[in-house]
Design a protein around this motif. Structure first.
Motif, PDB file in Angstrom:
ATOM      1  N   ILE A  37       0.872  -1.180   0.000  1.00  0.00           N
ATOM      2  CA  ILE A  37       0.000   0.000   0.000  1.00  0.00           C
ATOM      3  C   ILE A  37       0.900   1.217   0.000  1.00  0.00           C
ATOM      4  O   ILE A  37       1.761   1.368   0.861  1.00  0.00           O
ATOM      5  N   ILE A  38       0.696   2.056  -0.985  1.00  0.00           N
ATOM      6  CA  ILE A  38       1.526   3.240  -1.092  1.00  0.00           C
ATOM      7  C   ILE A  38       0.621   4.449  -0.932  1.00  0.00           C
ATOM      8  O   ILE A  38      -0.465   4.507  -1.489  1.00  0.00           O
ATOM      9  N   SER A  39       1.052   5.402  -0.106  1.00  0.00           N
ATOM     10  CA  SER A  39       0.218   6.585   0.090  1.00  0.00           C
ATOM     11  C   SER A  39       1.096   7.793   0.361  1.00  0.00           C
ATOM     12  O   SER A  39       2.143   7.668   1.000  1.00  0.00           O
ATOM     13  N   LYS A  40       0.661   8.944  -0.095  1.00  0.00           N
ATOM     14  CA  LYS A  40       1.483  10.136   0.126  1.00  0.00           C
ATOM     15  C   LYS A  40       1.378  10.658   1.552  1.00  0.00           C
ATOM     16  O   LYS A  40       2.126  11.551   1.938  1.00  0.00           O
ATOM     17  N   VAL A  41       0.413  10.105   2.301  1.00  0.00           N
ATOM     18  CA  VAL A  41       0.317  10.451   3.730  1.00  0.00           C
ATOM     19  C   VAL A  41       0.162   9.159   4.530  1.00  0.00           C
ATOM     20  O   VAL A  41      -0.150   8.116   3.969  1.00  0.00           O
ATOM     21  N   TYR A  42       0.370   9.248   5.832  1.00  0.00           N
ATOM     22  CA  TYR A  42       0.097   8.086   6.679  1.00  0.00           C
ATOM     23  C   TYR A  42      -1.387   7.739   6.570  1.00  0.00           C
ATOM     24  O   TYR A  42      -2.224   8.640   6.439  1.00  0.00           O
ATOM     25  N   PRO A  43      -1.723   6.434   6.618  1.00  0.00           N
ATOM     26  CA  PRO A  43      -3.111   6.032   6.366  1.00  0.00           C
ATOM     27  C   PRO A  43      -4.138   6.805   7.179  1.00  0.00           C
ATOM     28  O   PRO A  43      -5.182   7.206   6.643  1.00  0.00           O
ATOM     29  N   MET A  44      -3.832   7.059   8.456  1.00  0.00           N
ATOM     30  CA  MET A  44      -4.863   7.702   9.285  1.00  0.00           C
ATOM     31  C   MET A  44      -5.027   9.190   8.976  1.00  0.00           C
ATOM     32  O   MET A  44      -5.893   9.842   9.541  1.00  0.00           O
ATOM     33  N   ARG A  45      -4.209   9.720   8.059  1.00  0.00           N
ATOM     34  CA  ARG A  45      -4.380  11.121   7.638  1.00  0.00           C
ATOM     35  C   ARG A  45      -5.303  11.235   6.427  1.00  0.00           C
ATOM     36  O   ARG A  45      -5.650  12.335   6.008  1.00  0.00           O
ATOM     37  N   SER A  46      -5.637  10.106   5.822  1.00  0.00           N
ATOM     38  CA  SER A  46      -6.424  10.116   4.591  1.00  0.00           C
ATOM     39  C   SER A  46      -7.749  10.841   4.804  1.00  0.00           C
ATOM     40  O   SER A  46      -8.262  10.909   5.914  1.00  0.00           O
ATOM     41  N   HIS A  47      -8.308  11.331   3.717  1.00  0.00           N
ATOM     42  CA  HIS A  47      -9.457  12.229   3.854  1.00  0.00           C
ATOM     43  C   HIS A  47     -10.738  11.531   4.325  1.00  0.00           C
ATOM     44  O   HIS A  47     -11.668  12.193   4.791  1.00  0.00           O
ATOM     45  N   THR A  48     -10.793  10.208   4.231  1.00  0.00           N
ATOM     46  CA  THR A  48     -11.940   9.481   4.799  1.00  0.00           C
ATOM     47  C   THR A  48     -12.192   9.956   6.230  1.00  0.00           C
ATOM     48  O   THR A  48     -13.334  10.015   6.695  1.00  0.00           O
ATOM     49  N   VAL A  49     -11.112  10.330   6.897  1.00  0.00           N
ATOM     50  CA  VAL A  49     -11.157  10.719   8.304  1.00  0.00           C
ATOM     51  C   VAL A  49     -12.117  11.888   8.558  1.00  0.00           C
ATOM     52  O   VAL A  49     -12.666  12.031   9.634  1.00  0.00           O
ATOM     53  N   SER A  50     -12.331  12.715   7.535  1.00  0.00           N
ATOM     54  CA  SER A  50     -13.130  13.926   7.740  1.00  0.00           C
ATOM     55  C   SER A  50     -14.634  13.704   7.607  1.00  0.00           C
ATOM     56  O   SER A  50     -15.408  14.587   7.953  1.00  0.00           O
ATOM     57  N   ALA A  51     -15.045  12.561   7.050  1.00  0.00           N
ATOM     58  CA  ALA A  51     -16.479  12.337   6.843  1.00  0.00           C
ATOM     59  C   ALA A  51     -17.183  12.317   8.192  1.00  0.00           C
ATOM     60  O   ALA A  51     -16.710  11.698   9.133  1.00  0.00           O
ATOM     61  N   GLU A  52     -18.306  13.015   8.265  1.00  0.00           N
ATOM     62  CA  GLU A  52     -18.945  13.167   9.564  1.00  0.00           C
ATOM     63  C   GLU A  52     -20.218  12.334   9.702  1.00  0.00           C
ATOM     64  O   GLU A  52     -20.348  11.511  10.589  1.00  0.00           O
ATOM     65  N   GLY A  53     -21.148  12.540   8.757  1.00  0.00           N
ATOM     66  CA  GLY A  53     -22.524  12.103   8.953  1.00  0.00           C
ATOM     67  C   GLY A  53     -22.767  10.622   9.109  1.00  0.00           C
ATOM     68  O   GLY A  53     -23.291  10.187  10.122  1.00  0.00           O
ATOM     69  N   GLY A  54     -22.408   9.825   8.115  1.00  0.00           N
ATOM     70  CA  GLY A  54     -22.714   8.419   8.264  1.00  0.00           C
ATOM     71  C   GLY A  54     -22.580   7.627   6.989  1.00  0.00           C
ATOM     72  O   GLY A  54     -22.125   8.135   5.967  1.00  0.00           O
ATOM     73  N   ALA A  55     -22.993   6.357   7.077  1.00  0.00           N
ATOM     74  CA  ALA A  55     -22.866   5.426   5.959  1.00  0.00           C
ATOM     75  C   ALA A  55     -24.179   4.668   5.820  1.00  0.00           C
ATOM     76  O   ALA A  55     -24.704   4.123   6.794  1.00  0.00           O
ATOM     77  N   ALA A  56     -24.700   4.631   4.595  1.00  0.00           N
ATOM     78  CA  ALA A  56     -26.032   4.064   4.399  1.00  0.00           C
ATOM     79  C   ALA A  56     -25.979   2.574   4.113  1.00  0.00           C
ATOM     80  O   ALA A  56     -25.158   2.115   3.317  1.00  0.00           O
ATOM     81  N   ALA A  57     -26.840   1.818   4.767  1.00  0.00           N
ATOM     82  CA  ALA A  57     -27.030   0.413   4.436  1.00  0.00           C
ATOM     83  C   ALA A  57     -28.352  -0.027   5.046  1.00  0.00           C
ATOM     84  O   ALA A  57     -28.678   0.349   6.174  1.00  0.00           O
TER      85      ALA A  57
END
Lengths: 582, 134, 247, 115
Positions: A37-57
């Protein structure tokens, strides 16, 4: 310069939600597969981190897969591929439960079952949430779970500059290690791009600084088409200066949008009648595109407020009271206090539409496969497409899981059927080394500053490819982007260091942003209709006869985008009208 | 999961000065808190010597009392008492961090634990005082 | 309010074989600017060679921790206005090797995190048909410890980590506790193995600064003390009742 | 579960910390200040001898003294490691701290037994 190369079976570019989910999927498929896995930032810095509301299922008894599918398809203004949506809603609950089993701290009902909340554009409550830090908890759960697999090798803070394509298939990538400046070939039998969106082509965005469309750009440069790039979602409620997102959950809990007269102006835009309590798919819980468009029209009527960072309206939560705000929306309150010095318990929050999400991206099928053999994509950088012309809130986090897992599985299968890499890779790697050295690392002279080109691009995108678009504005924008691209050739990089050179990274990112901006404008220029988030003042209606099809932007020999079309997959929901508030 | 990133080997590391804790008030307070253990040990030994003196007879008991009146020991007593009180206060204040007491589903708030520590302190002090003197 | 403020920024460029130094930058002072906005201003308009990490600018990605006037903070959440009149001293997070300028090397943390097995450990994995039950009260037992954004401020505030780089450290132990206290997890004893040796929780002397600097109120110091109590209880239980099983 | 001695020492430290916090200040005020300064009458020898006559009282006293000493040994050990950065001498320091505590406790047990 040293020649360095690493070998693995599956290479994943990007370590956010989709990349980590894909990595786990590959690990589970066959533990013998070696994953990078290659990333320009550490995994926990990825932008997924900013999502607030939720996930539908779908998980509650009163809900159904067809309801979720219909909300998604109508929300996407019938630009969604319905076969993909059917798979998506079917696999969503299982993926969400898996994440629960991995430890995601979902908010709960008293009986210990997962709680769901209502969300914009949804007829039923089906959004799973972890307070208002859903993305944060999902990302950390996935990251921490991924640590369990010793076959996953991480390249943290490496920047991919090019895909290695030889013998008609993608066999790895060339990447720069940011901390040392060394450039290596990372060879693999299959590659998955999960590098996120490109909101940073616009000035007002909820997107983090890292969202520069690098993965989309490298796929595009490798000949893979970018699909539906004209569809850019604005979130109706961002903080004006910082672009910080104030989640839809505020409105789901009963927050009101008010113009400068304190009037709930959405009732003037076919979004239903104001009720004291929130009504699903109505007023403040209408879809994001319609809310953002209403803002622009309200501004034209002179009904918005003016501030130092542009016009805004008010989001009023005061009537919800301290208890609900603290319990259900603690992060929103924290953000307002910390970044705008506003207490939503006592004051109204200034908000404006901000670029939030790119529906378009690397064209993939329902297995996450692209047109290039051996290359897969998932997450915001990809376009399957389940988001169509307008993504339904809380589908993107679920999409990471469902299509991250699918892409992982497909890439694993592909890798299992490959023998070694082809001979030409070393030659391609050396060529890329030469290019990088010439254009970036050993660059001298140059006069154009990164910041100037970036700001000019922001200006072009806001004016030409914003919420409302016209032929004239788009053509002008296209010309201006061309100018910026030639200016880019004369870029000045003042930092010559090999160690953690963020100016170098910034210039690599800027080259990606310009390619993405160009493809957005070109796709928008060619779509002569209004649909979902793509609104043309000169073509105000949806035109199913001519445009019920996905745009595909190919990069031609001169580096410019060429637009082709591909039909939308319709299974059981014929195009209808999007009706809200009834 | 392993991590491939290589070190450039040239990173810079600042050394901590020997007396690092003198640079910040909170750290000085921390070191003072830790040094209260000297007061605890000192007084434990005094107690032991007192018992030794008592067991050796009346004369050595009064001898010991006299010794306690010497200026050096008075000063040591004052200093160690200050240390002991600081120890008690910090100990009781921090105890709720380590102790989570649950009453069924209900988690007893830290402040309640802290206050009951102080209550226990007062009760024990009164009992010991009465026991020793009356 | 003054209209300018001076930042004294730590610079270290290993390529030049130069010693670390401080560079002064005079920047415009804006009411709503945080330290990070000031650094971005420097990067864009004064000196493109300044290196630092940042991403979300909303205190959740954990990238932008630095020492500001000798205190570890998230620079996206530290208003310049509160530091008037300056000068404001900006340094990389303490206790870490500095890669360059304001960029620290945090690989040590990731190695340690992996060692405490920060994932759900089950006696047996159930198929993904139904969620594991967890009441809001059970969630509340560990929720606080799950809020860690890995920003490294606690490591920077921890003198024990500065003195003994072996020490597992605040965030990692808090994250171990996050899983230990999760009713879905059965991995307590596996994690105890990783944390009860010399470099584990017993090194902590409860200075408490980690909890003071934590931007998410995780309270790692509390997590470590609770873990010590649990570790001590387990030790005595194993000694006196060796046949009893731990979770 | 690996076995380490650290939890053992920490338990004694913790127990000693609590017991010394509860018992020592009052004893210190009486013995260290009130009596020397004459705030209270010196208790008669008979009275004071009688107090410690029951074995149970002596056992409690032994617990207070020995746990307090182990509290000191453990805490002081880390004070030396950290406060003076003597971690490289960690084994010597540990032996000296716990060793002296054990020696004094042995002596205390002896003298309380032979009261």
């Amino acid at each position: 310069m040293d020649h360095i190369s690493y070998e693995s079976d599956v290479l994943i570019i990007g370590a956010g939600g989709a990349g980590l989910r894909a990595a786990i999927a590959v690990s589970e498929k066959d533990p013998k597969l070696k994953i990078s896995i290659i990333s320009k930032v550490y995994p926990m810095r990825s932008h997924t981190v900013s999502a607030e509301g939720g996930a539908a299922a779908v998980i509650k008894d009163n809900d159904s897969l067809d309801d979720h599918a219909y909300d998604t398809i109508s929300g996407g203004d019938w630009m969604t591929d319905q076969d993909a949506v059917e798979i998506f809603v079917r696999e969503a609950p299982k993926e969400m439960i898996r994440l629960e089993h991995w430890g995601c701290p979902w908010s709960r009902q008293k009986d210990g079952k997962v709680a769901v909340r209502p969300f914009g554009g949804m007829k039923k409550k089906r959004t799973w949430f972890a307070a208002d830090k859903t993305g944060f908890h999902m990302l950390h759960t996935l990251f921490q779970t991924s640590l369990k697999y010793s076959q996953i090798q991480r390249f943290d803070e490496w920047f991919v500059t090019r895909l290695l394509v030889d013998d008609g298939r993608c066999q790895g990538a060339v990447a720069l290690e940011i901390s040392t400046g060394q450039i290596a070939a990372i060879k693999a039998k299959s590659v998955i791009i999960c590098s996120g969106g490109a909101g940073k082509v616009f000035p007002f965005t909820t997107n983090a600084n890292i969202k520069t469309g690098d993965g989309m750009a490298i796929a595009y440069r490798a000949g893979v088409p970018l699909k539906d790039m004209e569809f850019v979602q604005y979130h109706p409620t961002g903080l004006p200066f910082t672009g910080i997102l104030i989640t839809e959950a505020c409105r789901a809990e009963g927050g009101h949008l008010l113009n400068k007269n304190g009037y709930r102006y959405l009732q003037d835009y076919d979004l239903g009648k104001p009720e004291p309590r929130p009504v699903l798919r109505s007023m403040e819980l209408g879809p994001r595109d319609r809310l953002s468009q209403a803002f622009v029209q309200e501004r034209e009527k002179g009904q918005t407020l003016e501030g130092p960072y542009g016009d805004y309206v008010h989001l009023d939560l005061r009537h919800l009271g301290k208890k609900i705000i603290n319990e259900k929306l603690p992060f929103v309150r924290e953000l307002c206090l910390k970044y705008e010095n506003i207490d939503p318990i006592k004051e109204m929050i200034p908000v404006r539409p901000v670029v939030h999400y790119m529906m378009g991206g690397i064209d993939t099928d329902i297995h996450g496969a692209t047109a290039l053999s051996g290359l897969f994509a998932a997450g915001e950088c990809a376009c399957v497409s389940i988001n169509g012309a307008n993504r339904l809130g809380s589908n993107s986090l679920t999409e990471l899981l469902v299509f991250g897992a699918r892409a992982g599985e497909s890439a694993a299968n592909f890798a299992l059927n490959q023998n070694g890499s082809s001979k030409g890779l070393d030659f391609l790697y050396k060529n890329e080394l030469k290019r990088l050295n010439k254009q970036f690392l050993n660059r001298t002279g140059g006069t154009e500053k990164i910041v100037d080109i970036r700001k000019a691009m922001h200006h072009v995108m806001e004016n030409g490819a914003g919420i409302y678009r016209t032929e004239v504005a788009l053509s002008d924008a296209q010309n201006e982007i061309q100018e910026l691209k030639s200016k880019f050739k004369n870029l000045r990089i003042s930092d010559t260091s090999k160690t953690f050179n963020t100016e170098l990274v910034g210039s690599l990112e800027l080259s990606c942003l310009l390619d993405i901006a160009e493809s957005v404008i070109q796709s928008a220029l060619f779509r002569k209709e209004s649909r979902g988030s793509h609104q043309r003042s000169d073509f105000k209606n949806r035109d199913d006869a001519n445009y019920l099809s996905h745009s595909l932007a190919y990069r031609n020999k001169n580096g410019a985008p060429e637009i082709k079309y591909q039909p939308v997959a319709i299974t059981k929901w014929p195009p209808g009208e999007r009706i809200y508030g009834k | 999961m392993t991590n491939t990133t290589k070190s450039s080997g040239k990173s810079y590391k600042k050394e901590m000065p020997i007396l690092w804790w003198t640079r910040r008030t909170s750290h000085i307070i921390f070191v003072m808190r830790e040094l209260t253990s000297l007061g605890v040990a000192y007084f434990a030994i005094i107690l032991l010597l007192l018992i030794g003196a008592i067991s050796q007879g009346e004369e050595s008991y009064y001898e010991f009392i006299k010794l306690m009146k010497s200026p050096i020991l008075i000063w040591l007593s004052i200093i160690s008492l200050l240390g002991l009180i600081f120890h008690s206060v910090t100990w009781f204040n921090l105890a709720p961090k380590a102790m989570v007491v649950k009453f069924g589903k209900y988690r007893i708030p830290g402040i309640v634990i802290m206050l009951s520590n102080y209550a226990g302190w007062i009760v024990i002090s009164i009992i010991v005082g009465r026991f020793l003197l009356y | 309010m003054a209209d300018k403020i001076t930042l004294e920024v730590f610079r270290y460029r290993p390529d030049d074989n130069s010693e670390p130094s401080f560079q002064k930058y005079m920047i415009p002072l804006q009411r709503d600017w945080v330290i990070l906005d000031a650094l971005n201003y420097i990067k864009d308009h004064i000196d493109g060679t300044l290196s630092y990490r940042w991403s979300c600018r909303m205190g959740i990605c954990g990238s932008c921790g630095m020492m500001v006037n000798e205190k570890p903070v998230l620079t996206c959440a530290a208003f310049l206005e509160n530091l008037i009149p300056g000068p404001v001293r900006i340094e990389p997070l303490e206790n870490f090797p500095v890669v360059r300028d304001l960029v620290i090397d945090m690989r040590d943390f990731l190695e340690k995190l992996k060692r405490v097995k920060p994932w759900i450990i089950r006696e047996q994995e159930d198929p993904a048909i139904e969620e594991y039950k967890q009441t809001p009260d059970q969630l509340a037992d560990f929720k606080q410890y799950s809020m860690c954004i890995n920003c490294m401020l606690c490591y920077s505030a921890c003198p024990v980590y500065g003195l003994e780089p072996e020490f597992t450290g605040p965030a990692v132990i808090a994250l171990a506790q996050r899983y230990n206290m999760d009713n879905r997890d059965h991995g307590n004893s596996a994690r105890m193995d990783a944390l009860s040796d010399e470099s584990g929780m017993w090194q902590c002397t409860f200075i408490g600064d980690c909890s003071k600097v934590c931007p998410k109120k995780v309270d790692p110091a509390g997590a470590i003390q609770r873990y010590k109590v649990h570790g001590a209880n387990t030790w005595w239980k194993n000694l006196l009742l060796p046949w009893a099983k731990d979770k | 579960m690996k076995s380490h001695v650290e939890p053992f020492w920490w338990s004694l430290f913790g127990a000693g910390g609590a017991i010394s916090a509860l018992f020592l200040p009052v004893l210190s005020i009486i013995i260290g200040l009130a009596i020397p300064f004459g705030w209270i009458d010196i208790p008669s020898y008979e009275h004071i001898y009688g107090i410690f006559e029951p074995l149970s009282v002596r056992l409690v006293l032994l617990a207070i003294i020995s746990l307090s000493l182990f509290h000191w040994a453990h805490r002081f050990r880390f004070t030396l490691y950290e406060g003076l950065q003597l971690h490289r001498f960690k084994y010597i320091i540990a032996i000296l701290c716990y060793g002296s505590a054990i020696t004094i406790v042995a002596f205390a047990s002896y003298s309380l037994w032979n009261y």
